[in-house]
Scaffold this motif. Sequence first.
Motif, PDB file in Angstrom:
ATOM      1  N   PRO A 352       6.138 -28.539  18.040  1.00  0.00           N
ATOM      2  CA  PRO A 352       6.618 -29.670  18.849  1.00  0.00           C
ATOM      3  C   PRO A 352       6.643 -29.379  20.344  1.00  0.00           C
ATOM      4  O   PRO A 352       6.506 -30.299  21.151  1.00  0.00           O
ATOM      5  CB  PRO A 352       8.023 -29.929  18.301  1.00  0.00           C
ATOM      6  CG  PRO A 352       8.431 -28.641  17.654  1.00  0.00           C
ATOM      7  CD  PRO A 352       7.170 -28.050  17.119  1.00  0.00           C
ATOM      8  N   ALA A 353       6.821 -28.108  20.729  1.00  0.00           N
ATOM      9  CA  ALA A 353       6.803 -27.787  22.160  1.00  0.00           C
ATOM     10  C   ALA A 353       5.428 -28.069  22.748  1.00  0.00           C
ATOM     11  O   ALA A 353       5.308 -28.620  23.855  1.00  0.00           O
ATOM     12  CB  ALA A 353       7.189 -26.322  22.366  1.00  0.00           C
ATOM     13  N   ALA A 354       4.366 -27.715  22.017  1.00  0.00           N
ATOM     14  CA  ALA A 354       3.012 -28.021  22.473  1.00  0.00           C
ATOM     15  C   ALA A 354       2.782 -29.529  22.496  1.00  0.00           C
ATOM     16  O   ALA A 354       2.083 -30.049  23.379  1.00  0.00           O
ATOM     17  CB  ALA A 354       1.984 -27.340  21.574  1.00  0.00           C
ATOM     18  N   LEU A 387      12.804 -30.398  17.577  1.00  0.00           N
ATOM     19  CA  LEU A 387      13.434 -29.375  18.405  1.00  0.00           C
ATOM     20  C   LEU A 387      14.951 -29.488  18.436  1.00  0.00           C
ATOM     21  O   LEU A 387      15.626 -28.686  19.084  1.00  0.00           O
ATOM     22  CB  LEU A 387      12.878 -29.466  19.837  1.00  0.00           C
ATOM     23  CG  LEU A 387      11.406 -29.070  20.005  1.00  0.00           C
ATOM     24  CD1 LEU A 387      10.907 -29.442  21.391  1.00  0.00           C
ATOM     25  CD2 LEU A 387      11.219 -27.577  19.755  1.00  0.00           C
ATOM     26  N   GLY A 388      15.504 -30.506  17.751  1.00  0.00           N
ATOM     27  CA  GLY A 388      16.942 -30.694  17.728  1.00  0.00           C
ATOM     28  C   GLY A 388      17.512 -31.304  18.997  1.00  0.00           C
ATOM     29  O   GLY A 388      18.730 -31.258  19.214  1.00  0.00           O
ATOM     30  N   VAL A 394      16.576 -40.017  20.742  1.00  0.00           N
ATOM     31  CA  VAL A 394      17.052 -41.408  20.699  1.00  0.00           C
ATOM     32  C   VAL A 394      16.513 -42.187  21.894  1.00  0.00           C
ATOM     33  O   VAL A 394      16.088 -43.341  21.760  1.00  0.00           O
ATOM     34  CB  VAL A 394      18.587 -41.451  20.657  1.00  0.00           C
ATOM     35  CG1 VAL A 394      19.088 -42.886  20.803  1.00  0.00           C
ATOM     36  CG2 VAL A 394      19.105 -40.849  19.352  1.00  0.00           C
ATOM     37  N   ARG A 395      16.521 -41.566  23.077  1.00  0.00           N
ATOM     38  CA  ARG A 395      16.006 -42.272  24.263  1.00  0.00           C
ATOM     39  C   ARG A 395      14.528 -42.628  24.092  1.00  0.00           C
ATOM     40  O   ARG A 395      14.095 -43.715  24.482  1.00  0.00           O
ATOM     41  CB  ARG A 395      16.211 -41.417  25.518  1.00  0.00           C
ATOM     42  CG  ARG A 395      17.627 -41.453  26.053  1.00  0.00           C
ATOM     43  CD  ARG A 395      17.686 -40.987  27.490  1.00  0.00           C
ATOM     44  NE  ARG A 395      17.341 -39.579  27.625  1.00  0.00           N
ATOM     45  CZ  ARG A 395      18.219 -38.574  27.518  1.00  0.00           C
ATOM     46  NH1 ARG A 395      19.493 -38.835  27.249  1.00  0.00           N
ATOM     47  NH2 ARG A 395      17.834 -37.332  27.671  1.00  0.00           N
ATOM     48  N   GLY A 425      24.019 -35.356  12.374  1.00  0.00           N
ATOM     49  CA  GLY A 425      24.902 -34.990  13.480  1.00  0.00           C
ATOM     50  C   GLY A 425      25.663 -36.188  14.002  1.00  0.00           C
ATOM     51  O   GLY A 425      25.737 -37.236  13.363  1.00  0.00           O
ATOM     52  N   ARG A 426      26.215 -36.007  15.184  1.00  0.00           N
ATOM     53  CA  ARG A 426      27.020 -37.082  15.766  1.00  0.00           C
ATOM     54  C   ARG A 426      26.145 -38.295  16.068  1.00  0.00           C
ATOM     55  O   ARG A 426      24.957 -38.168  16.331  1.00  0.00           O
ATOM     56  CB  ARG A 426      27.702 -36.602  17.045  1.00  0.00           C
ATOM     57  CG  ARG A 426      26.747 -36.259  18.166  1.00  0.00           C
ATOM     58  CD  ARG A 426      27.455 -35.785  19.418  1.00  0.00           C
ATOM     59  NE  ARG A 426      26.503 -35.456  20.469  1.00  0.00           N
ATOM     60  CZ  ARG A 426      25.939 -36.351  21.263  1.00  0.00           C
ATOM     61  NH1 ARG A 426      26.251 -37.637  21.133  1.00  0.00           N
ATOM     62  NH2 ARG A 426      25.082 -35.972  22.194  1.00  0.00           N
ATOM     63  N   THR A 427      26.791 -39.430  16.043  1.00  0.00           N
ATOM     64  CA  THR A 427      26.080 -40.666  16.355  1.00  0.00           C
ATOM     65  C   THR A 427      26.630 -41.257  17.647  1.00  0.00           C
ATOM     66  O   THR A 427      27.706 -40.885  18.121  1.00  0.00           O
ATOM     67  CB  THR A 427      26.231 -41.688  15.222  1.00  0.00           C
ATOM     68  OG1 THR A 427      27.615 -42.056  15.098  1.00  0.00           O
ATOM     69  CG2 THR A 427      25.736 -41.113  13.912  1.00  0.00           C
TER      70      THR A 427
END
Length: 442
Positions: A352-354, A387-388, A394-395, A425-427
């Motif tokens: 995902p970084a690439a 990547l977490g 979300v954006r 996780g949190r929403t």
Amino acid sequence: MRQAHRLTLAELGKRTGYSAAQVSRYERGISPMTDVAVLRIFAEVLGIPHQAFGLAPPQPKVRHGQATVPTTAYLRLPAHRVGRTQREDGEDPVRRRDVLANLVVTAAAAAGSRLLGGGTAQADEALLGEVLVAGLRDAMLGLGSTPGDQPPPEQLPAELSRALADFHGCRYGSLAVRLPRLIRAGHAVSISDGATGHYALLAQSYVLATRMLVKMDEQQLGWMAADRARQLAEAGGNVLTVAEAARQLAVLARKAGWNDQAMSIALAAADDPALRGAGQAGAAERGLLIQSAAYTVARGGDRKGMRQLTAEAAAIATDLGGTTLLRDHGGGFSPVTVQLHLISAENSAGDPAAALSTAHAIAPQSLPSVERRSRYYTDVATAFGQLGRRDECVRALLTAEHHAPEETHARPAVKSLVSGLLVSGRTTPELRGLAARSGVLA
């Protein structure tokens, strides 16, 4: 053999990549046919055994460790003759008509009531995918058709153009009405005139249906649509549509986990002599097929092979002068769309970084359609998710929604990503709102 196949000099030349004049020179013995590569091309196109030329049987081509075998050309698809079907046991025909009518009204409302006129009702866009799939399913099965619903034959090319515009603009409510109607009308015309003149248009309609069914993760109907597209394109002699149908078949094979077969279909189609003789458009379609193979290699974890194939596609795009071609066949082919495809491939290869590095080099406004821009932001969101980086994910999804709300709310892949964010996780109010609009939260 050319005459036995009822081909003109120009037609054989197009299939082999030579001019009609050069084919004539070969036939008359003015140009000697001593080159093994030339002999093999004409043997393959005309169905002449290689042994007749004193050649060894052809060996499978191997690209990136994968043997590619040309797929078989099937017999022509019979005319679509499904009419009124008998009632199944226990089925209420009145209720069925009511359900179909409600689906059409829902789709039209989602399109802003452009097709049926009046009203300001907003349909639940989260259901648009189901509406579109249901409409395509019934059109492909010959169900729910009435003569008054179909545009006249002379309007079908314009209707296809509008359907393509709906796809590129992610106007799926409108497409849910227009595309099934176009398929029904195309079949009706083919039956009435008894000729193949509308096969090319119907093949393109089925290619578009396949692309939409792939988006909606409807593989069974996708196989049916892609197979019909290919057979109709072959019957109509449309080289580009044959190649695009092969590309969609490769996509479906990849989704089924048949990576070797997907590679073979895509690369064999890319190497078809007829496609090589189709000018710039043929070169662009070759690039799209090679891109598809690159994505398949990525699914297998071969990052090096994926990047080599992507570089091959990029070189084709550069040779074409950077112009965006084939908007109607593959959503556009150009250097920037090759890079867009690379984002997805890097994600699929587990880097995902690439993927984000590739995305940062692209100006989204340079992409050729709303649908491609939506794909860009969704792929970026996928990379952030891997990547977490939840807030950035979300954006990116909200930006995709801004550009193409119907696409974002209807696609199963986006729903799955949103659902994963909710449970991992949190929403936030923004995430919960997107989930509600996408039908993930009731």
